[in-house]
Design a protein around this motif. Structure first.
Motif, PDB file in Angstrom:
ATOM      1  N   VAL A 165       0.848  -1.192   0.000  1.00  0.00           N
ATOM      2  CA  VAL A 165       0.000   0.000   0.000  1.00  0.00           C
ATOM      3  C   VAL A 165       0.888   1.247   0.000  1.00  0.00           C
ATOM      4  N   GLY A 166       1.927   1.198   0.805  1.00  0.00           N
ATOM      5  CA  GLY A 166       2.845   2.331   0.894  1.00  0.00           C
ATOM      6  C   GLY A 166       3.497   2.681  -0.422  1.00  0.00           C
ATOM      7  N   SER A 167       3.690   1.680  -1.278  1.00  0.00           N
ATOM      8  CA  SER A 167       4.355   1.957  -2.550  1.00  0.00           C
ATOM      9  C   SER A 167       3.481   2.802  -3.478  1.00  0.00           C
ATOM     10  N   PHE A 168       2.213   2.955  -3.124  1.00  0.00           N
ATOM     11  CA  PHE A 168       1.339   3.840  -3.910  1.00  0.00           C
ATOM     12  C   PHE A 168       1.163   5.196  -3.225  1.00  0.00           C
ATOM     13  N   HIS A 169       2.048   5.450  -2.262  1.00  0.00           N
ATOM     14  CA  HIS A 169       1.960   6.693  -1.503  1.00  0.00           C
ATOM     15  C   HIS A 169       3.292   7.426  -1.487  1.00  0.00           C
ATOM     16  N   ASP A 170       3.187   8.717  -1.202  1.00  0.00           N
ATOM     17  CA  ASP A 170       4.376   9.458  -0.811  1.00  0.00           C
ATOM     18  C   ASP A 170       4.481   9.205   0.688  1.00  0.00           C
ATOM     19  N   TRP A 171       5.444   8.391   1.074  1.00  0.00           N
ATOM     20  CA  TRP A 171       5.423   7.815   2.410  1.00  0.00           C
ATOM     21  C   TRP A 171       6.749   8.041   3.119  1.00  0.00           C
ATOM     22  N   ASN A 172       6.687   8.753   4.209  1.00  0.00           N
ATOM     23  CA  ASN A 172       7.859   8.896   5.067  1.00  0.00           C
ATOM     24  C   ASN A 172       7.429   8.652   6.510  1.00  0.00           C
ATOM     25  N   PRO A 173       7.655   7.435   7.005  1.00  0.00           N
ATOM     26  CA  PRO A 173       7.181   7.106   8.353  1.00  0.00           C
ATOM     27  C   PRO A 173       7.886   7.926   9.430  1.00  0.00           C
ATOM     28  N   LEU A 174       9.025   8.555   9.069  1.00  0.00           N
ATOM     29  CA  LEU A 174       9.780   9.272  10.084  1.00  0.00           C
ATOM     30  C   LEU A 174       9.150  10.618  10.414  1.00  0.00           C
ATOM     31  N   ASN A 175       8.399  11.192   9.474  1.00  0.00           N
ATOM     32  CA  ASN A 175       7.705  12.429   9.852  1.00  0.00           C
ATOM     33  C   ASN A 175       6.195  12.314   9.648  1.00  0.00           C
ATOM     34  N   GLY A 176       5.763  11.087   9.392  1.00  0.00           N
ATOM     35  CA  GLY A 176       4.329  10.843   9.351  1.00  0.00           C
ATOM     36  C   GLY A 176       3.642  11.124   8.027  1.00  0.00           C
ATOM     37  N   THR A 177       4.417  11.403   6.968  1.00  0.00           N
ATOM     38  CA  THR A 177       3.801  11.651   5.659  1.00  0.00           C
ATOM     39  C   THR A 177       3.228  10.357   5.090  1.00  0.00           C
ATOM     40  N   PHE A 178       2.017  10.407   4.558  1.00  0.00           N
ATOM     41  CA  PHE A 178       1.436   9.247   3.892  1.00  0.00           C
ATOM     42  C   PHE A 178       0.351   9.750   2.956  1.00  0.00           C
ATOM     43  N   ASP A 179       0.763  10.190   1.767  1.00  0.00           N
ATOM     44  CA  ASP A 179      -0.192  10.772   0.819  1.00  0.00           C
ATOM     45  C   ASP A 179      -0.289   9.912  -0.431  1.00  0.00           C
ATOM     46  N   PHE A 180      -1.529   9.616  -0.812  1.00  0.00           N
ATOM     47  CA  PHE A 180      -1.752   8.761  -1.973  1.00  0.00           C
ATOM     48  C   PHE A 180      -1.256   9.429  -3.255  1.00  0.00           C
ATOM     49  N   THR A 181      -0.473   8.675  -4.035  1.00  0.00           N
ATOM     50  CA  THR A 181       0.025   9.232  -5.292  1.00  0.00           C
ATOM     51  C   THR A 181      -0.234   8.290  -6.461  1.00  0.00           C
ATOM     52  N   GLY A 182      -1.028   7.249  -6.225  1.00  0.00           N
ATOM     53  CA  GLY A 182      -1.307   6.325  -7.319  1.00  0.00           C
ATOM     54  C   GLY A 182      -0.057   5.567  -7.733  1.00  0.00           C
ATOM     55  N   ILE A 183       0.091   5.387  -9.051  1.00  0.00           N
ATOM     56  CA  ILE A 183       1.221   4.594  -9.509  1.00  0.00           C
ATOM     57  C   ILE A 183       2.441   5.462  -9.807  1.00  0.00           C
ATOM     58  N   ASP A 184       2.438   6.681  -9.278  1.00  0.00           N
ATOM     59  CA  ASP A 184       3.543   7.605  -9.552  1.00  0.00           C
ATOM     60  C   ASP A 184       4.917   7.007  -9.266  1.00  0.00           C
ATOM     61  N   ASN A 185       5.028   6.325  -8.119  1.00  0.00           N
ATOM     62  CA  ASN A 185       6.324   5.766  -7.766  1.00  0.00           C
ATOM     63  C   ASN A 185       6.819   4.784  -8.813  1.00  0.00           C
ATOM     64  N   TYR A 186       5.890   3.971  -9.329  1.00  0.00           N
ATOM     65  CA  TYR A 186       6.281   2.977 -10.324  1.00  0.00           C
ATOM     66  C   TYR A 186       6.626   3.635 -11.653  1.00  0.00           C
ATOM     67  N   VAL A 187       5.847   4.639 -12.000  1.00  0.00           N
ATOM     68  CA  VAL A 187       6.121   5.360 -13.245  1.00  0.00           C
ATOM     69  C   VAL A 187       7.511   5.988 -13.179  1.00  0.00           C
ATOM     70  N   GLU A 188       7.754   6.645 -12.042  1.00  0.00           N
ATOM     71  CA  GLU A 188       9.046   7.303 -11.835  1.00  0.00           C
ATOM     72  C   GLU A 188      10.187   6.285 -11.888  1.00  0.00           C
ATOM     73  N   LEU A 189       9.933   5.141 -11.275  1.00  0.00           N
ATOM     74  CA  LEU A 189      10.963   4.105 -11.208  1.00  0.00           C
ATOM     75  C   LEU A 189      11.374   3.626 -12.591  1.00  0.00           C
ATOM     76  N   PHE A 190      10.370   3.354 -13.440  1.00  0.00           N
ATOM     77  CA  PHE A 190      10.721   2.817 -14.748  1.00  0.00           C
ATOM     78  C   PHE A 190      11.338   3.875 -15.655  1.00  0.00           C
ATOM     79  N   ALA A 191      11.208   5.143 -15.257  1.00  0.00           N
ATOM     80  CA  ALA A 191      11.835   6.208 -16.044  1.00  0.00           C
ATOM     81  C   ALA A 191      13.199   6.581 -15.463  1.00  0.00           C
ATOM     82  N   ASP A 192      13.561   5.936 -14.357  1.00  0.00           N
ATOM     83  CA  ASP A 192      14.779   6.300 -13.642  1.00  0.00           C
ATOM     84  C   ASP A 192      15.985   5.555 -14.221  1.00  0.00           C
ATOM     85  N   ALA A 193      16.912   6.315 -14.795  1.00  0.00           N
ATOM     86  CA  ALA A 193      18.074   5.692 -15.437  1.00  0.00           C
ATOM     87  C   ALA A 193      18.900   4.911 -14.416  1.00  0.00           C
ATOM     88  N   THR A 194      18.969   5.428 -13.185  1.00  0.00           N
ATOM     89  CA  THR A 194      19.738   4.745 -12.153  1.00  0.00           C
ATOM     90  C   THR A 194      19.172   3.357 -11.872  1.00  0.00           C
TER      91      THR A 194
END
Lengths: 271, 328, 460
Positions: free
Chosen positions: B60-89
């Protein structure tokens, strides 16, 4: 023949020396000052022998307390998880029941999960239950080992079913069969598994670090990370602590090694 | 998933032996049911509580902008995956992980097998001593090993250049950096393979080996045509566990190169570590972790299939019962 | 197959190990003795200038209380400060707990998030984002803090302060004085401009044939520390005028890169000459390097025999004060846990005032961290000019703090320099990649730089 004996053993000796050199280098470095370890003029033997690193690991780290904690945890977890692996292995090897294959596959596939994914959610859960700063928080996730169940199942596959049937006809309970017949036949596999698990527990640091907050309960592997500071690494301290830290694992290995090798055969995957 | 079916095959292939050994009992004794239910129950509860639920949260977290250290948990859909597959690194890290994994597995298996076979040979002496020596690196904590090798790889005063008269900037030259990490990894890990292969070798029935030597087969032929096929299950085990282990390797990189120079030694698991515990972008880290999990599952299943077909086609003679022998 | 003897041995060894372990764990520990304090009047003077501390009070009504204080370094020093406080207020005990630097920043925020954690903890401003929500504001008038602490104003958030700088750290050029003399250089040769610097580096370089024996200047592994400061000399801020967009891919940074590449192209240094410039300097192989203040501590501890000094970082053109010499960063004071009990928070606030007005401790801490003290009453102490790295800051006013910049700046710039030095990537392309990575990592973080608080701030 003599030539071949010599060639083979000479090759082994050469490889052995190459393997063991870095190890000795580390031990000897533990007796060097940090300046000498990172200095340009390198020598194998310390130019100036010093015990400072060993003294400082005790004063800075309370090394023996951490060491004791680690021994206690490693022994406890090893004993518990070897036992649960034995029971699990027995059930999966000797009982036929619906869903056994699927269940076993699920257990096996848990080995593929990266720790980085589960560690934070798991941390939150343990925190909620109020398990932080207790050894229970370290023992609980380690009690059931997928690898252990797998290995024990393999090992117990080799125990003929006839022995079990005979015992059952004699009226033996399943508990008796397991404890008195099957488990003792797996001594070799137990030794091998013990060494594996002991080593894993001994080395693990992030989870204990996140869970344990009292200094007096901390484990050795966490202590080792304190040598890597913000700006520099205390190589001498790290190597001194490591040299001592591997002693128990080596002792466990030397005691069990023959059975270890015989038992490790159970790890082989059968088609 | 395909692993399930293959394990089922494995289970069913041993089933006939069980039913042949005795008539199926209609009622199982209470103690058996009791033991079985408790065991299966405990195992399942622990898997669900300690793995499946955390995995679910992470998924579930992988579909969020998620930082457990400051409590961020915002839904971003498949953004993380899209970003990942576009990431040259990410692609660089995938390629590196593949190269790293293959080299390390091959090195570990070849060296481990060679040394195990040498120690198994009747010609070798001081076997216990050698076994202990080869096992030494395995018991050393990886962090300490990585620091040790980092010093040894130093281009100016490092032991490796000094000893072999080389002038290589091991960890900073993109041609060598990944190799340097592979070499260190093999050094640390091959001892484990030695033990496992030795175990496999000692488990080979003596009569098989004797029969081979009576035939006058030379050592190489014996190894290739008799020993290796019998070692296949162990070989497969070493490969699979190495694969799972090396797909998760990151400590070496963290200590020795931090993924550099540039991205030359970026590994998938290092990326996960970096995103999760340095940049605290847990959503992105979880997305990478899931891609890795799927890749691991596919690779494991593929190797399993390969192993199955390799066993099934020639149907090699197999020792039916392994007698546990103690090594000399 | 069942060998009873062996089983006994196995069982015995496990039992023995357990006994050892248990006995080791059992010893030690011991509870904290609860001492009551009844005497409010300690007969001690009030400390401080604008921000003051009156020790003549009862803390926690004199009832025993214990605080935990997390730190990742200088444990003994912090404990000594805590113990000195306990001398005054015997009912308050403060225990400094050593936490390894590496994972401190995972563990501390997680503990704070779940409403646990120590009452007080040392802060590093790079971790600002993950801590701030769970920190208790200082019970001190920001005006008083500002009057006594350099740079305190930059830490005020909505009228509240959560931590300030203990001292400021920045970069300077370290040089090996033996090599300096051997090259026939004197005090007068200390370069003021980068052009002069380049020439000095040539003089300090020793080659045998093709082989570099002594590097005049080495910045291997130091590129990221340098890069983020040097563009300021050319008037380039780290962030665009909107105060949000990172400004990395620009002419100023390209000029900086090329300037340093030129020095290596001269042959005064080499990317393969030592894995780390500071290490190479310590080993006596490189004559000059750029490093931040922490390095003088490392030199004292790890290379005690090396003779070295430091000078202020050169500037682009002689006789002209640059926009800023470099960026600085602070070592922070401790933070107070917002979830601590009221009694703990009150005690922590009292200890905080004691800590911030304790001249002697502030001086010792600054010296051991090699930071320029932020506490103004001690800024002119002669002890600080004795550390060459601290003396090298000629004009502390002319150093700029971009704010608690997320670590991506440092890591991305480090990667950029490696790409340039080792992977043959063109500086233009490497800069573009760095810009992209940093933008991506900052996206959604809502990071607000403090560059505009710099007295000489000028938007591009």
């Amino acid at each position: 023949m003599k030539v071949r004996v010599f060639a083979l053993n000479a090759t082994l000796a050469v490889v052995g020396v190459i393997i063991v050199l870095p190890f000795f280098w580390m031990i000897l470095s533990a007796f060097k000052s940090n300046a000498e370890i990172v200095g340009f003029e390198q020598s194998f033997w310390p130019r100036e022998w010093t015990l400072q690193n060993f003294i400082s690991i005790q004063t800075k780290l309370d090394f023996f307390r951490l060491f004791g904690n680690s021994v206690f945890l490693s022994v406890t977890i090893t004993a518990l998880s070897v036992y649960t692996s034995l029971v699990g292995g027995f059930v999966f090897a000797k009982y036929r029941f619906r869903g056994r294959g699927v269940l076993f596959a699920v257990i096996l596939s848990t080995m593929m999960v990266t720790w980085a994914v589960v560690i934070i959610p798991r941390y939150t859960m343990f925190r909620e239950i109020g398990l932080t700063d207790s050894y229970a928080s370290i023992i609980i996730p380690a009690v059931i080992s997928a690898f252990g169940i797998f290995m024990m199942r393999q090992s117990m596959d080799a125990v003929p079913d006839e022995i079990l049937e005979a015992a059952r006809i004699d009226g033996a309970s399943e508990w008796f069969i397991f404890h008195r017949i099957v488990a003792p036949m797996s001594v070799n596999a137990i030794s091998a598994l013990s060494i594996f698990i002991f080593l894993w527990v001994w080395e693990d640091y992030l989870w204990p670090y996140l869970m344990i907050s009292s200094e007096e309960k901390q484990v050795l592997a966490v202590g080792l990370t304190t040598f890597n500071g913000q700006y520099s690494t205390d190589y001498g301290g790290l190597f001194a602590a490591t040299s001592l830290a591997i002693v128990p694992v080596m002792i466990v290995y030397v005691i069990f090694q023959r059975r270890f090798i015989a038992g490790a055969a159970s790890a082989a995957l059968k088609g | 998933m395909s692993i399930h079916t293959s394990t089922k095959q494995a289970a069913s292939s041993s089933a006939p032996a069980a039913s042949a050994s005795g008539p199926r009992r209609i009622r199982k004794p209470a103690s058996e049911l009791w033991l079985r239910n408790i065991t299966v129950g405990t195992v399942m509860v622990s898997i669900v509580a300690l793995l499946l639920i955390p995995i679910g949260i992470a998924l579930v977290g992988s579909f969020h902008d998620w930082n457990p250290l400051n409590g961020t948990f915002d839904f971003t859909g498949i953004d993380n995956y899209v970003e990942l597959f576009a990431d040259a690194t990410f692609w660089r890290a995938s390629a590196n992980t593949l190269v790293f994994g293959i080299l390390a597995i091959v090195g570990r298996v070849v060296l481990g097998l060679a040394i195990a076979y040498a120690l198994f040979s009747k010609l070798s002496r001081w076997r216990t001593f050698f076994r202990t020596i080869f096992y030494l690196p395995t018991v050393m904590p990886l962090v300490a090993v990585a620091f040790l090798w980092k010093l040894m790889y130093n281009p100016q005063f490092g032991a490796i250049n000094t000893l072999f008269g080389l002038d290589i900037n091991w960890l900073f030259d993109p041609r060598y950096s990944l190799l340097a990490i592979v070499i260190m990894t093999i050094w640390k890990d091959f001892g484990f393979a030695v033990i496992l292969f030795l175990a496999g070798l000692y488990a080979i029935p003596e009569d098989v080996l004797e029969a081979a030597s009576v035939d006058g087969a030379n050592a190489w032929r014996t190894f290739w045509h008799i020993i290796l096929p019998l070692l296949r299950p162990m070989l497969f085990f070493v490969v699979i566990t190495s694969m799972i282990g090396y797909l998760q390797a990151f400590v070496q990189v963290l200590v020795m190169t931090n993924g550099g120079p540039g991205t030359s030694t970026q590994l998938i698991s290092f990326m996960i570590y970096d995103q999760a515990f340095v940049k605290y972008d847990f959503g992105y880290a979880s997305a990478i972790a899931f891609v890795l999990l799927v890749a691991t599952a596919v690779l494991t299943a593929a190797s399993w299939r390969m192993n199955q077909s390799a066993i099934d086609t020639p149907r090699r003679r197999r020792a039916t019962k392994r007698s546990e022998k103690r090594p000399s | 197959m069942i060998r009873p003897k062996r089983r006994v041995r196995v069982a015995a060894s496990i039992a023995a190990a357990t006994v050892i372990a248990v006995s080791l764990t059992a010893c030690g520990g011991g509870g904290s003795g609860g001492v009551e304090d009844t005497e409010a009047d300690k007969g001690l003077p009030v400390a401080g200038v604008n921000l003051t501390y009156d020790p003549n009070t009862l803390v926690n009504d004199g009832k025993p209380i214990e605080l935990e204080w997390w730190a990742w370094s200088n444990i003994e020093q912090f404990q000594a400060i805590a113990d000195a406080y306990t001398e005054i207020h015997p009912n308050v005990t403060i225990k400094v707990v050593n936490q390894p630097w590496e994972d401190y920043w995972t563990k501390l925020p997680l503990e704070l998030q779940s409403d646990g954690g120590p009452a007080i903890f040392n802060v590093h401003n790079s971790q600002h984002d993950n801590l701030i929500a769970k920190m208790e504001p200082y019970d001190i008038d920001p005006a008083d803090l500002e009057a006594d602490y350099t740079g305190a104003a930059a830490h005020v958030i909505d009228g509240e302060t959560y931590y300030v700088d203990l001292g400021l750290m920045s970069g300077s050029i370290y040089y090996n004085t033996d090599m300096w003399e051997a090259a026939g250089l004197t005090e007068a040769d200390i370069p003021k401009t980068w052009d002069e610097f380049r020439e000095v580096a040539k003089k300090l370089t020793i080659r045998e044939g093709d082989e570099l024996r002594q590097a005049g200047f080495n910045f291997n592994g130091a590129g990221q520390a340098m890069q983020m400061g040097m563009a300021y000399q050319l008037g380039q801020n780290l962030f665009a005028a909107d105060g949000a967009t990172p400004a990395v891919d620009n002419q100023a940074n390209l000029d900086v890169i090329n300037r340093f590449l030129d020095i290596y192209a001269d042959g005064s240094g080499d990317a393969d000459f030592g894995a780390s410039a500071t290490e190479s300097f310590g080993q006596g192989l490189s004559a000059m390097t750029y490093a931040w203040g922490w390095f003088s501590g490392t030199l004292r501890n790890e290379y005690p025999d090396l003779k070295w000094s430091a000078f202020q970082t050169p500037v682009p053109s002689g006789g002209e004060t640059p926009y800023a010499y470099d960026r600085y960063n602070g070592e922070s004071t401790f933070g107070i846990n917002a979830n601590a009990s009221d009694a703990e928070k009150a005690a922590a606030q009292d200890f905080l005032r004691y800590y911030l007005t304790d001249e002697e401790s502030m001086k010792e801490l600054s010296l051991s961290f090699s930071i320029f003290p932020a506490y103004k009453p001690i800024a002119d102490d002669p002890a600080f000019t004795e550390d060459p790295a601290l003396a090298a800051f000629g004009d502390i006013e002319r150093y700029i703090w971009p704010g608690p910049v997320p670590s991506t700046f440092e890591t991305s710039t480090a990667t950029m320099w490696e790409e340039i030095l080792f992977n043959g990537v063109a500086p233009e392309d490497a800069l573009a990649t760095a810009q992209k990575t940093i933008e991506k990592d900052l996206d959604g973080k809502g990071f607000v730089p403090t560059e505009d608080l710099y007295p000489f701030y000028a938007a591009d």
